[in-house]
Design an enzyme around this catalytic site. Sequence first.
Site, PDB file in Angstrom:
ATOM      1  N   LYS A  33      21.482  43.272 -35.588  1.00 46.62           N
ATOM      2  CA  LYS A  33      21.097  41.886 -36.107  1.00 46.62           C
ATOM      3  C   LYS A  33      20.754  40.973 -34.986  1.00 46.62           C
ATOM      4  O   LYS A  33      21.390  40.935 -33.797  1.00 46.62           O
ATOM      5  CB  LYS A  33      22.383  41.349 -36.544  1.00 46.62           C
ATOM      6  CG  LYS A  33      22.399  39.888 -37.201  1.00 46.62           C
ATOM      7  CD  LYS A  33      23.618  39.676 -37.834  1.00 46.62           C
ATOM      8  CE  LYS A  33      23.664  38.038 -38.274  1.00 46.62           C
ATOM      9  NZ  LYS A  33      25.042  37.781 -39.276  1.00 46.62           N
TER      10      LYS A  33
ATOM     11  N   ARG B 206      28.006  32.782 -42.315  1.00 43.41           N
ATOM     12  CA  ARG B 206      28.112  32.731 -43.854  1.00 43.41           C
ATOM     13  C   ARG B 206      29.454  33.280 -44.357  1.00 43.41           C
ATOM     14  O   ARG B 206      30.091  34.031 -43.351  1.00 43.41           O
ATOM     15  CB  ARG B 206      27.143  33.900 -44.447  1.00 43.41           C
ATOM     16  CG  ARG B 206      26.968  34.029 -45.853  1.00 43.41           C
ATOM     17  CD  ARG B 206      25.789  34.779 -46.413  1.00 43.41           C
ATOM     18  NE  ARG B 206      25.844  34.914 -48.077  1.00 43.41           N
ATOM     19  CZ  ARG B 206      26.195  36.175 -48.713  1.00 43.41           C
ATOM     20  NH1 ARG B 206      26.360  37.137 -47.795  1.00 43.41           N
ATOM     21  NH2 ARG B 206      26.013  36.273 -49.542  1.00 43.41           N
TER      22      ARG B 206
ATOM     23  N   ARG C  83      25.742  46.070 -48.944  1.00 42.43           N
ATOM     24  CA  ARG C  83      26.051  47.049 -47.755  1.00 42.43           C
ATOM     25  C   ARG C  83      25.404  48.288 -48.098  1.00 42.43           C
ATOM     26  O   ARG C  83      25.169  48.799 -49.196  1.00 42.43           O
ATOM     27  CB  ARG C  83      27.531  47.089 -47.407  1.00 42.43           C
ATOM     28  CG  ARG C  83      28.295  48.033 -48.530  1.00 42.43           C
ATOM     29  CD  ARG C  83      29.792  48.192 -47.958  1.00 42.43           C
ATOM     30  NE  ARG C  83      30.384  48.837 -48.732  1.00 42.43           N
ATOM     31  CZ  ARG C  83      30.675  50.369 -48.760  1.00 42.43           C
ATOM     32  NH1 ARG C  83      29.934  50.924 -47.744  1.00 42.43           N
ATOM     33  NH2 ARG C  83      31.550  51.070 -49.622  1.00 42.43           N
TER      34      ARG C  83
END
Length: 321
Positions: free
Chosen positions: A185, A120, A318
């Site tokens: 992740k 992204r 965040r």
Amino acid sequence: MKSKALIELLSDGQVHSGAALAEKLGVSRTAIWKQIRRAMDEGADIATIRGRGYQLVSRVDLLDRVAVLDGIAFGREEELTLTVLDEVDSTNAEVIRQITAGAKGMPVVIADCQTSGRGRRGRVWQSPRGENLYLSMGLTFHGGFGVLDGLSLVLGVAVANALEQLGVPEIGLKWPNDIFLPDGKLGGILVELQGELEEGVVQVIAGIGLNVHMSRADGVDQPWSSLARACPETDWSRNQIASAIIDAVLDAVPLFSDVGFADFREPWQRRDIFMGKPLQARGGDVDGVGCGIDDAGNYQIRTHTGVVPVRAGEISLRVVP
């Protein structure tokens, strides 16, 4: 000669002489040695046994087009134009090239390695050879760009469903397009839009990157995980994972086309890793607590003045330390 052909011969775990390998591949023994060195540089653990030959010590998980098609629900393979590549700049870029060239059926591209993988906002997506899954699909939608609100979240739900069916626990989703495990992740989704092919018809390229066998990631500045790290007892097959994800996406897309995002809100919400966390919207002056997504897939932050929606593509979120 490609190193993949050599690895396929060595994948039985037996010792093979240089002469036998050279004969099978129709090259010189010097060429075999060069390919052994290349395969080792790419991460293969190959033992050189003096006087006998070479033995692949580490397990390999080779991509195989037939195996992927065999794992897809019966009858669906006829809908797809599946391409499995040893190396490509980007699986998304290859799908775009196939669409431009007039590919028949739904183009699906899987690669063992990407040289210019993208995440992204133009970030580099690390794509080491032989370790992870890099998969892109060309999806067609009718109704113009307006029908695509929430699509990246729908794809996240589809990937989570596929992984959970394969036995992966505690899958989390990070708005708008990341797949998480408790320790970091696991993967990401990149959705790119092509212009309307004709009035109201939009082509979407959905790229899915998933860490499968990866054990190190030099230069990555955030916590990450892989299926092998999270579930080391499982013998992970990238072919099986690819089949499961393709099936899950093909289950989700018609439902999304028919009813929109509504049916996916709750499945996404219960996997939301931002829920209840103190958040800050980068690029905007919004601070508050995560409270899930609205009916269009926008993320909502509860501030002291009320609930503020954040649109994907405008600003990112965040967790506040």
